[in-house]
Design an enzyme around this catalytic site. Structure first.
Site, PDB file in Angstrom:
ATOM      1  N   TRP A 131       0.807  -1.226   0.000  1.00 53.89           N
ATOM      2  CA  TRP A 131       0.000   0.000   0.000  1.00 53.89           C
ATOM      3  C   TRP A 131       0.836   1.270   0.000  1.00 53.89           C
ATOM      4  CZ3 TRP A 131       1.876   2.517   4.131  1.00 53.89           C
ATOM      5  CH2 TRP A 131       2.404   1.747   5.164  1.00 53.89           C
ATOM      6  N   ASN A 132       2.148   1.163   0.273  1.00 53.47           N
ATOM      7  CA  ASN A 132       2.887   2.393   0.584  1.00 53.47           C
ATOM      8  C   ASN A 132       3.143   3.266  -0.644  1.00 53.47           C
ATOM      9  OD1 ASN A 132       4.700   0.433  -0.315  1.00 53.47           O
ATOM     10  ND2 ASN A 132       6.398   1.340   0.791  1.00 53.47           N
ATOM     11  N   TYR A 133       3.378   2.632  -1.780  1.00 53.61           N
ATOM     12  CA  TYR A 133       3.461   3.337  -3.077  1.00 53.61           C
ATOM     13  C   TYR A 133       2.691   2.477  -4.079  1.00 53.61           C
ATOM     14  CZ  TYR A 133       7.025   6.673  -1.594  1.00 53.61           C
ATOM     15  OH  TYR A 133       7.696   7.693  -0.968  1.00 53.61           O
ATOM     16  N   PRO A 134       1.365   2.436  -3.975  1.00 54.31           N
ATOM     17  CA  PRO A 134       0.638   1.454  -4.786  1.00 54.31           C
ATOM     18  C   PRO A 134       0.814   1.644  -6.285  1.00 54.31           C
ATOM     19  CG  PRO A 134      -0.870   2.952  -3.645  1.00 54.31           C
ATOM     20  CD  PRO A 134       0.495   3.205  -3.086  1.00 54.31           C
ATOM     21  N   GLY A 206       5.944  -6.581  -0.453  1.00 60.55           N
ATOM     22  CA  GLY A 206       5.413  -6.484   0.899  1.00 60.55           C
ATOM     23  C   GLY A 206       6.496  -6.816   1.904  1.00 60.55           C
ATOM     24  N   THR A 210       5.597 -11.956   5.264  1.00 62.23           N
ATOM     25  CA  THR A 210       4.581 -12.400   4.291  1.00 62.23           C
ATOM     26  C   THR A 210       5.262 -12.992   3.063  1.00 62.23           C
ATOM     27  OG1 THR A 210       3.221 -10.542   5.019  1.00 62.23           O
ATOM     28  CG2 THR A 210       2.491 -11.697   3.067  1.00 62.23           C
ATOM     29  N   GLU A 228       9.786  -8.571  -3.484  1.00 66.36           N
ATOM     30  CA  GLU A 228      10.358  -7.248  -3.201  1.00 66.36           C
ATOM     31  C   GLU A 228       9.956  -6.938  -1.768  1.00 66.36           C
ATOM     32  OE1 GLU A 228      11.028  -5.897  -7.527  1.00 66.36           O
ATOM     33  OE2 GLU A 228      11.518  -4.865  -5.677  1.00 66.36           O
ATOM     34  N   GLN A 260       7.490   5.473   5.416  1.00 61.53           N
ATOM     35  CA  GLN A 260       6.850   4.223   4.987  1.00 61.53           C
ATOM     36  C   GLN A 260       7.280   3.864   3.558  1.00 61.53           C
ATOM     37  OE1 GLN A 260       2.559   4.473   7.143  1.00 61.53           O
ATOM     38  NE2 GLN A 260       2.986   6.092   5.713  1.00 61.53           N
ATOM     39  N   CYS A 262      10.116   1.325   1.364  1.00 63.26           N
ATOM     40  CA  CYS A 262      11.074   0.231   1.546  1.00 63.26           C
ATOM     41  C   CYS A 262      12.495   0.780   1.545  1.00 63.26           C
ATOM     42  CB  CYS A 262      10.896  -0.813   0.457  1.00 63.26           C
ATOM     43  SG  CYS A 262      10.946  -0.129  -1.195  1.00 63.26           S
ATOM     44  N   TRP A 423      15.908  -2.852  -9.594  1.00 62.20           N
ATOM     45  CA  TRP A 423      15.561  -2.710  -8.175  1.00 62.20           C
ATOM     46  C   TRP A 423      15.546  -4.114  -7.584  1.00 62.20           C
ATOM     47  CZ3 TRP A 423      15.720   1.150  -5.099  1.00 62.20           C
ATOM     48  CH2 TRP A 423      15.075   1.099  -3.863  1.00 62.20           C
TER      49      TRP A 423
HETATM   50  P1  NAD Z   1       2.322  -7.032   3.811  1.00 57.09           P
HETATM   51  O1  NAD Z   1       3.335  -8.095   3.741  1.00 57.09           O
HETATM   52  O2  NAD Z   1       1.545  -6.870   5.074  1.00 57.09           O
HETATM   53  O3  NAD Z   1       1.217  -7.219   2.658  1.00 57.09           O
HETATM   54  C1  NAD Z   1       1.550  -7.183   1.289  1.00 57.09           C
HETATM   55  C2  NAD Z   1       0.444  -7.826   0.485  1.00 57.09           C
HETATM   56  O4  NAD Z   1       0.392  -9.221   0.767  1.00 57.09           O
HETATM   57  C3  NAD Z   1      -0.948  -7.282   0.762  1.00 57.09           C
HETATM   58  O5  NAD Z   1      -1.622  -7.170  -0.471  1.00 57.09           O
HETATM   59  C4  NAD Z   1      -1.564  -8.361   1.624  1.00 57.09           C
HETATM   60  O6  NAD Z   1      -2.970  -8.417   1.569  1.00 57.09           O
HETATM   61  C5  NAD Z   1      -0.952  -9.601   1.019  1.00 57.09           C
HETATM   62  N1  NAD Z   1      -0.899 -10.799   1.871  1.00 57.09           N
HETATM   63  C6  NAD Z   1      -0.788 -10.860   3.231  1.00 57.09           C
HETATM   64  N2  NAD Z   1      -0.736 -12.156   3.623  1.00 57.09           N
HETATM   65  C7  NAD Z   1      -0.819 -12.914   2.501  1.00 57.09           C
HETATM   66  C8  NAD Z   1      -0.793 -14.326   2.259  1.00 57.09           C
HETATM   67  N3  NAD Z   1      -0.680 -15.212   3.250  1.00 57.09           N
HETATM   68  N4  NAD Z   1      -0.888 -14.760   0.986  1.00 57.09           N
HETATM   69  C9  NAD Z   1      -0.985 -13.874  -0.041  1.00 57.09           C
HETATM   70  N5  NAD Z   1      -1.015 -12.536   0.135  1.00 57.09           N
HETATM   71  C10 NAD Z   1      -0.927 -12.057   1.392  1.00 57.09           C
HETATM   72  O7  NAD Z   1       3.074  -5.676   3.442  1.00 57.09           O
HETATM   73  P2  NAD Z   1       2.507  -4.188   3.416  1.00 57.09           P
HETATM   74  O8  NAD Z   1       2.260  -3.734   4.815  1.00 57.09           O
HETATM   75  O9  NAD Z   1       1.413  -4.069   2.427  1.00 57.09           O
HETATM   76  O10 NAD Z   1       3.751  -3.394   2.821  1.00 57.09           O
HETATM   77  C11 NAD Z   1       4.813  -2.928   3.602  1.00 57.09           C
HETATM   78  C12 NAD Z   1       6.049  -3.767   3.372  1.00 57.09           C
HETATM   79  O11 NAD Z   1       6.351  -3.810   1.992  1.00 57.09           O
HETATM   80  C13 NAD Z   1       7.279  -3.188   4.036  1.00 57.09           C
HETATM   81  O12 NAD Z   1       8.028  -4.232   4.611  1.00 57.09           O
HETATM   82  C14 NAD Z   1       8.029  -2.572   2.865  1.00 57.09           C
HETATM   83  O13 NAD Z   1       9.425  -2.426   3.081  1.00 57.09           O
HETATM   84  C15 NAD Z   1       7.734  -3.524   1.770  1.00 57.09           C
HETATM   85  N6  NAD Z   1       7.928  -2.914   0.464  1.00 57.09           N
HETATM   86  C16 NAD Z   1       8.968  -3.325  -0.308  1.00 57.09           C
HETATM   87  C17 NAD Z   1       9.180  -2.728  -1.548  1.00 57.09           C
HETATM   88  C18 NAD Z   1      10.344  -3.142  -2.413  1.00 57.09           C
HETATM   89  O14 NAD Z   1      10.361  -2.737  -3.565  1.00 57.09           O
HETATM   90  N7  NAD Z   1      11.302  -3.902  -1.933  1.00 57.09           N
HETATM   91  C19 NAD Z   1       8.337  -1.723  -1.978  1.00 57.09           C
HETATM   92  C20 NAD Z   1       7.275  -1.343  -1.170  1.00 57.09           C
HETATM   93  C21 NAD Z   1       7.077  -1.948   0.049  1.00 57.09           C
END
Ligand code: NAD
Length: 454
Positions: A131-134, A206, A210, A228, A260, A262, A423
């Site tokens: 959600w942070n940069y959808p 995410g 997860t 990612e 918020q 990554c 990335w």
């Molecule tokens: P999250 O892991 O809580 O959720 C991410 C997604 O996974 C959501 O759509 C969620 O509904 C889904 N999900 C959750 N459990 C699942 C399961 N068991 N099976 C399938 N899907 C499931 O993460 P968040 O809070 O949405 O995002 C924040 C995190 O994302 C931070 O750790 C951030 O650093 C990371 N992030 C990484 C990058 C990158 O490019 N490396 C970019 C943005 C965010």
């Protein structure tokens, strides 16, 4: 499912989330529709994605308002995200045809033999997003995936559902068939249900916990997985810098989007010779930040999107103080779901604030003796997303950063992503890469043609 405004706590609307039955139907429809999409000339797919870009421009104001309403992102930063989406789309549509073209690697008319590498789409993929940069994290996947001829089942975060629905409607209006880009609405269990189906790729953005769970859940199907994940992104400030410039740049890198991101700056190490001046200037910048109503164009810090994160921030600050850290700014929750921009000094590597992803407006600053200590501390993490060095000396920065385990290396900059550069993360920060031409080839598989003239 309720869509809640984190700034007000009010329900914006209710949306219908997907069920096991609707997900099964969408997967089957995507499977049926994908070959015809892949068979279209790439020029047609490029024009459709260009039309999607046009919709992003046309609907800019409304999309920004929606993003701010459902995530609490300050409106100026929502607008920046939408503006920043355009060069990403441009990069992919400009590079797709050349990157995906067949490559003749042997052409031997005398022997009658040709060898050609062709790129076939993976097929039907899941795009599970954060959600942070959808707009950024979603488009890094679905734009090149669609260009390459895949069908995409897109599950936006439950905290950015309205943005996900807007993306789906714009892609539909641009001409992507509804079964080729299907949105799956819901929370984690809905994502898990989607992954119970046979898929040709899972592309996840995410958190590390997860991501690991997802990789484990699809391993038995040998599904290609790209992750990612989070970061604990360190920056080292050397003793030869312009301290004022470094402090201002790093304060923005740590607190933009409420921390918020990554690639938000999560840990700062400063050479002891400039540490006091750096901290003073850094705190001075942070004290100027305007917090409050995210719909106000002057607001820099709004509420946290995931309000449960307030407890994580509070716990990190409390633990750090108990272990000897000093609060130089902030340190507490403020109104609603806001947390004061917080600066901690006297931190050490055994504190959660210097080890675990904070993902909020809290930063620890630690003085170090020399470059060697900085390198050791920067590497003292399971994560490996980005790392930065501020110094007047490029050779010094490159020497330090070549010894740090991170997918992106920043010299005199931070919290930066470029469509032209891959990335990727090391360790707990992920598997595979998006962006750059490598992030187009991620969505195809090579076919080796051995062609002998009859
Ligand atoms: P999250 O892991 O809580 O959720 C991410 C997604 O996974 C959501 O759509 C969620 O509904 C889904 N999900 C959750 N459990 C699942 C399961 N068991 N099976 C399938 N899907 C499931 O993460 P968040 O809070 O949405 O995002 C924040 C995190 O994302 C931070 O750790 C951030 O650093 C990371 N992030 C990484 C990058 C990158 O490019 N490396 C970019 C943005 C965010």
């Amino acid at each position: 499912m309720k869509v809640v405004n984190p700034a007000t706590g009010e329900t914006i609307t209710n949306v219908l989330d997907d069920t096991a039955e609707t997900i099964a139907a969408k997967v089957a429809a995507a499977r049926a529709a994908q070959p015809a999409w892949a068979a279209r000339p790439i020029g047609e797919r490029i024009e459709i994605l260009r039309a999607f870009r046009g919709w992003v421009v046309t609907r800019h104001d409304e999309l920004a308002a929606t993003l701010t309403a459902e995530t609490g992102k300050p409106i100026s930063q929502s607008r920046n995200e939408l503006s920043g989406l355009l060069p990403r789309i441009d990069f992919f549509v400009d590079e797709a045809e050349r990157t995906l073209a067949d490559e003749v690697v042997l052409d031997d008319p005398e022997g009658g033999m040709r060898e050609v590498i062709a790129h076939e789409p993976l097929g039907v993929i899941a795009n599970i997003s954060a959600w942070n940069y959808p707009y950024f994290v979603g488009s890094n996947v679905f734009v090149p995936a669609l260009l390459a001829g895949n069908a995409v089942l897109y599950k936006p975060s439950e905290l950015a559902t309205l943005t996900g629905l807007a993306i789906a409607s714009m892609l539909g209006d641009a001409g992507v068939p509804i079964d080729v880009f299907a949105i799956v609405v819901g929370d984690g269990p809905v994502g898990a249900e989607l992954l119970s189906h046979p898929l040709d790729g899972v592309f996840f953005t995410g958190s590390y916990p997860t991501g690991r769970r997802i990789a484990e859940s699809v391993a038995s199907q040998l599904t290609r997985v790209q992750l990612e994940l989070g970061g604990k992104d360190p920056v080292y400030v050397c003793d030869d810098v312009d301290v004022a410039t470094a402090a201002a740049g790093l304060a923005d890198g740590a607190f933009y989007n409420n921390g918020q991101s990554c690639c938000s700056v999560e840990r700062i190490y400063v050479h002891h010779l400039v540490a006091d001046e750096f901290v003073d200037r850094f705190v001075g910048t942070v004290e100027q930040f305007v917090s409050g109503d995210p719909t106000d164009p002057d607001t820099y810090l709004g509420p946290l999107t995931r309000t449960a994160q307030l407890d994580v921030l509070e716990a990190q600050v409390t633990e750090a103080v108990a272990k000897g850290a000093t609060i130089r700014a902030g340190g507490h929750r403020s109104t609603g779901a806001c947390f004061e921009p917080t600066v901690l000094t006297g931190v050490t590597a055994d504190m959660a604030v210097m080890r675990d992803e904070t993902f909020g407006p809290v930063i620890g600053i630690q003085a170090v003796a020399d470059d060697a200590e900085a390198i050791a501390l920067m590497n003292d993490t399971e994560y490996g997303l980005t790392a930065g060095v501020y110094t007047a000396d490029e050779a010094r920065a490159r020497s330090i950063l070549s010894q740090v385990r991170a997918g992106s290396a920043y010299w005199n900059c931070c919290d930066r992503v470029s469509p032209r550069l891959p990335w990727s993360g090391r360790g707990h920060s992920g598997l595979g890469s998006t962006l750059s031409t490598a992030g187009i080839l991620t969505f195809v598989q090579p076919k080796a043609w051995h062609l002998r003239q009859a």
